[in-house]
Design a protein around this motif. Structure first.
Motif, mmCIF file in Angstrom:
data_model
loop_
_atom_site.group_PDB
_atom_site.id
_atom_site.type_symbol
_atom_site.label_atom_id
_atom_site.label_comp_id
_atom_site.label_asym_id
_atom_site.label_seq_id
_atom_site.Cartn_x
_atom_site.Cartn_y
_atom_site.Cartn_z
ATOM 1 N N LEU A 244 -5.282 -53.428 -52.428
ATOM 2 C CA LEU A 244 -3.883 -53.255 -52.804
ATOM 3 C C LEU A 244 -3.257 -52.043 -52.123
ATOM 4 O O LEU A 244 -2.034 -51.972 -52.006
ATOM 5 C CB LEU A 244 -3.768 -53.104 -54.323
ATOM 6 N N THR B 217 0.746 -48.711 -49.817
ATOM 7 C CA THR B 217 0.573 -49.994 -50.495
ATOM 8 C C THR B 217 0.545 -51.137 -49.487
ATOM 9 O O THR B 217 1.258 -51.122 -48.486
ATOM 10 C CB THR B 217 1.682 -50.243 -51.532
ATOM 11 N N ARG C 53 1.548 -54.139 -50.037
ATOM 12 C CA ARG C 53 2.803 -54.897 -50.084
ATOM 13 C C ARG C 53 3.865 -54.270 -49.190
ATOM 14 O O ARG C 53 4.675 -54.984 -48.590
ATOM 15 C CB ARG C 53 3.304 -55.054 -51.515
#
Length: 67
Positions: free
Chosen positions: A8, A47, A49
């Motif tokens: 992550l 991160t 993402r």
């Protein structure tokens, strides 16, 4: 073939390796708000993402420029 889960968050070095750029460029992207940095204890992480979002934005910009 095994499915290895993607982390992550990545270290600065790990993010630089994923994007094939320097640590300095990663810090520049963080400062510019292009990448999200979080702190886990004393460690800075980027991160996953935000890395994917950066790639999506840059790909979109490239497509618009090519059109």
């Amino acid at each position: 073939m095994t499915d290895t889960p993607c982390p992550l968050a990545h270290s600065i070095d790990g993010a630089a390796a994923l994007l094939d750029c320097s640590r300095g460029h990663i810090y520049n992207l963080i400062t510019a708000g292009e990448l999200e940095r979080i702190k886990l204890g004393k460690s800075a992480r980027v991160t996953h993402r935000s890395i994917l979002a950066l790639i999506d934005r840059k790909a979109g910009e490239a497509q618009k420029a090519a059109a």
